[in-house]
Design an enzyme around this catalytic site. Structure first.
Site, PDB file in Angstrom:
ATOM      1  CE1 TYR A  22       8.651 -56.706  67.273  1.00 49.49           C
ATOM      2  CE2 TYR A  22       6.579 -56.865  68.383  1.00 49.49           C
ATOM      3  CZ  TYR A  22       7.672 -57.274  67.407  1.00 49.49           C
ATOM      4  OH  TYR A  22       7.038 -57.973  66.191  1.00 49.49           O
ATOM      5  CG  PHE A  37      -2.301 -46.935  41.969  1.00 44.92           C
ATOM      6  CD1 PHE A  37      -1.904 -45.739  40.992  1.00 44.92           C
ATOM      7  CD2 PHE A  37      -1.263 -47.514  42.714  1.00 44.92           C
ATOM      8  CE1 PHE A  37      -0.358 -45.554  41.004  1.00 44.92           C
ATOM      9  CE2 PHE A  37      -0.136 -47.093  42.678  1.00 44.92           C
ATOM     10  CZ  PHE A  37       0.468 -46.365  41.532  1.00 44.92           C
ATOM     11  CG  ASP A  38      -0.165 -48.968  38.356  1.00 41.61           C
ATOM     12  OD1 ASP A  38      -0.471 -48.217  39.026  1.00 41.61           O
ATOM     13  OD2 ASP A  38       1.020 -49.071  37.812  1.00 41.61           O
ATOM     14  CG  ASP A  54      -5.856 -45.565  46.570  1.00 37.78           C
ATOM     15  OD1 ASP A  54      -5.228 -45.021  47.220  1.00 37.78           O
ATOM     16  OD2 ASP A  54      -5.796 -46.353  45.389  1.00 37.78           O
ATOM     17  CB  ALA A  85      -2.522 -41.713  47.522  1.00 40.60           C
ATOM     18  CE  LYS A 102       2.070 -42.525  45.886  1.00 41.69           C
ATOM     19  NZ  LYS A 102       1.091 -43.383  45.842  1.00 41.69           N
ATOM     20  CG  HIS A 147       7.140 -49.938  32.992  1.00 43.56           C
ATOM     21  ND1 HIS A 147       5.990 -50.924  33.254  1.00 43.56           N
ATOM     22  CD2 HIS A 147       7.271 -49.310  34.422  1.00 43.56           C
ATOM     23  CE1 HIS A 147       5.730 -50.913  34.431  1.00 43.56           C
ATOM     24  NE2 HIS A 147       6.278 -49.996  35.244  1.00 43.56           N
TER      25      HIS A 147
HETATM   26  C1  LIG Z   1       0.870 -44.703  45.287  1.00 42.06           C
HETATM   27  C2  LIG Z   1      -0.329 -45.140  45.110  1.00 42.06           C
HETATM   28  C3  LIG Z   1      -0.784 -46.465  45.702  1.00 42.06           C
HETATM   29  C4  LIG Z   1       0.448 -47.374  46.323  1.00 42.06           C
HETATM   30  O1  LIG Z   1       0.991 -47.022  47.169  1.00 42.06           O
HETATM   31  P1  LIG Z   1       2.458 -47.215  47.723  1.00 42.06           P
HETATM   32  O2  LIG Z   1       2.935 -46.513  48.860  1.00 42.06           O
HETATM   33  O3  LIG Z   1       3.309 -46.942  46.412  1.00 42.06           O
HETATM   34  O4  LIG Z   1       2.480 -48.647  47.770  1.00 42.06           O
HETATM   35  C5  LIG Z   1      -2.175 -46.703  45.694  1.00 42.06           C
HETATM   36  N1  LIG Z   1      -3.055 -45.923  45.183  1.00 42.06           N
HETATM   37  C6  LIG Z   1      -2.828 -44.727  44.895  1.00 42.06           C
HETATM   38  C7  LIG Z   1      -3.739 -43.852  43.975  1.00 42.06           C
HETATM   39  C8  LIG Z   1      -1.287 -44.327  44.602  1.00 42.06           C
HETATM   40  O5  LIG Z   1      -0.926 -43.319  44.093  1.00 42.06           O
END
Ligand SMILES: *Cc1c(COP(=O)(O)O)cnc(C)c1O
Length: 464
Positions: free
Chosen positions: A78, A130-131, A221, A223, A264, A456
């Site tokens: 843990y 990103f959304d 960000d 990813a 990613k 969607h």
């Molecule tokens: C996928 C993504 C996120 C969010 O990550 P999740 O692992 O899906 O929660 C944030 N920013 C970018 C640029 C992404 O491609």
């Protein structure tokens, strides 16, 4: 990929296949029934009914034998597990930040970061949010501002760094709202919502130079950090002889922290993290982490998940892999252009975006040309793509019920990492060629049922 297109030999997949998942073949009549039963929404189709799944590159990659071996080493203690220590060491080695906080995926890192740093009325600039990033900022009552350069909004521009931030607009924003209202500035690398386009080192430095005198932190960000670094190596003068690893470290050296979706460029199916160099911030973030994600040495992940990320972060820097990765997207993109498809140029790192509005001019935006094309690619060849247009981003006026279409009508073909061979991609191109041949006959759709938000995912459609 194809030898014709490159001055070298075929860029082939730099791996062999050790474990396989069979594809269940389907016929067009079967897929017509499946599509009808799914109410013409590809999110409602079961994965066993898909031949080539290009819905997303998120969490859909194949792990290596080293990652599966690491999973067996998972230490599920843990607190203070060895897996956490290995994970933390890998993130520090690659990214170089002081504090590493594991989360179950990227958006959890975003939620924790923005809960700690944002207050109502704050403004967070980004090249393009990103959304989930936008949603997490807006949830705090703050404003998410997109400051992409003009080239980034022009689908046909071949500018090499279309993910760059408009530095003049950033300066103007700071002047207009004041630094006190900007808790941090973000750069999304690569710029997912803008077509997977990279940000140059020069732009990262310029953004940092603007932020520094105001004491505004810079966050990535991150990813697709490795794809971004590889584009810098390919396209930015002075970086050709540098290793991707050293380019990543230089990028990160200008930042104060990052959020990361390991689904990613972490090369795993689940996971993420949050990094910062600030002790006080890290303490607050860990307190919040315990509330919803878990103890700071696992953050909602199993020890084995942390092990897989630790290995994935080192594998992603392999330049044979990155060369193949970028070649795969470029191969798909250039051949679609050869057929006649209008795409967002130049091909990005993780996906190709087809401009359905330009392809199907006989359909009005609210007849959903992107939906029409993505459905036809499925019916014809069992290929699952995703509409990124008015179905996803159309806005309905709550009073009049009138719908405003999105700015663009795109269909995204996202490439899962290390999953498909060149003949899978060639098959996608053959199907795309057949669909192109009868594009004038593709009909529109209307929505017959939809939820109040994020429609969607579950909306039901009918052919017109
Ligand atoms: C996928 C993504 C996120 C969010 O990550 P999740 O692992 O899906 O929660 C944030 N920013 C970018 C640029 C992404 O491609």
């Amino acid at each position: 990929m194809s030898a014709r297109r490159f001055p070298f030999r075929t860029v082939f997949e730099p791996f062999i296949i050790k474990s396989v998942e069979p594809i269940r073949m389907t016929t067009r009549p079967e897929r017509e029934k499946i599509m009808k039963d799914a109410r013409y929404n590809l999110f409602r189709v079961k994965s066993q009914d898909v031949l080539i799944d290009l819905l997303t590159d998120s969490g859909t990659g194949a792990m290596s034998s080293e990652q599966w071996a690491a999973i067996m080493r998972g230490d599920e203690a843990y607190a203070g597990s060895r897996s956490f220590q290995r994970f933390e060491a890998a993130v520090k080695e690659v990214f170089g930040f002081e504090h590493v906080i594991p989360t179950h995926q990227g958006r959890a890192a975003e939620r924790i970061l923005f809960s700690v740093v944002c207050k109502k009325g704050d403004v967070v600039p980004n090249n393009t949010h990103f959304d989930t990033t936008r949603a997490n900022i807006e949830y705090q009552g703050a404003i998410a501002e997109d400051l992409i350069i003009p080239e980034g909004l022009d689908p046909q521009s071949l500018y090499p760094f279309k993910g760059n931030m408009d530095v003049e607009r950033l300066e103007a924003l700071i002047k207009r709202v004041g630094a006190a209202r900007i808790p941090l500035c973000m750069l999304t690398i690569t710029n997912n919502s803008g077509g997977g386009q990279p940000v140059s080192m020069e732009n990262i430095k310029a953004v940092k130079t603007v932020l520094e005198p105001h004491g505004i932190p810079l966050y990535f960000d991150a990813a697709r950090f490795a794809e971004n670094a590889y584009f810098i190596k390919l396209r930015e003068p002075g970086y050709q002889d540098r290793s991707v690893k050293s380019i990543v470290r230089e990028m990160m050296s200008y930042a104060d922290g990052c959020t990361m979706s390991a689904k990613k460029d972490g090369l795993v199916n689940i996971g993420g993290f949050l990094c910062t160099n600030e002790d006080r911030l890290a303490r607050q973030e860990k307190d919040l982490l315990i509330l919803t994600e878990g103890f700071p040495t696992y953050g909602g992940l199993a020890g084995r998940d942390l092990e897989a990320i630790a290995v994935g972060l080192r594998e992603i820097l392999n330049e044979d892999y990155l060369k193949y990765r970028i070649a795969e997207a470029r191969y798909l993109g250039e051949h679609l252009v050869e057929i006649g498809y209008p795409i967002v140029q130049p091909p990005g790192g993780h996906a190709i975006y087809i401009d359905a509005k330009a392809l199907l001019p006989h359909l009005r935006p609210l007849q959903y040309p992107g939906q029409s094309l993505s459905i036809e690619l499925y019916l014809e060849g069992g290929i699952r793509t995703v509409e990124i247009g008015s179905v996803m981003f159309g806005k309905i006026d709550p009073d009049t019920g009138k719908e405003t279409p999105a700015r663009m009508e795109l269909v995204r073909l996202a490439l899962p990492r290390r999953v498909h061979t060149q003949s899978h991609i060639d098959y996608v191109l053959e199907v795309a060629r057949d669909v192109y041949g009868r594009k004038e006959q593709l009909g529109g759709y209307r929505i017959v049922k939809q939820p109040a938000f994020l429609r969607h995912f579950s909306a039901e459609f009918e052919p017109l």
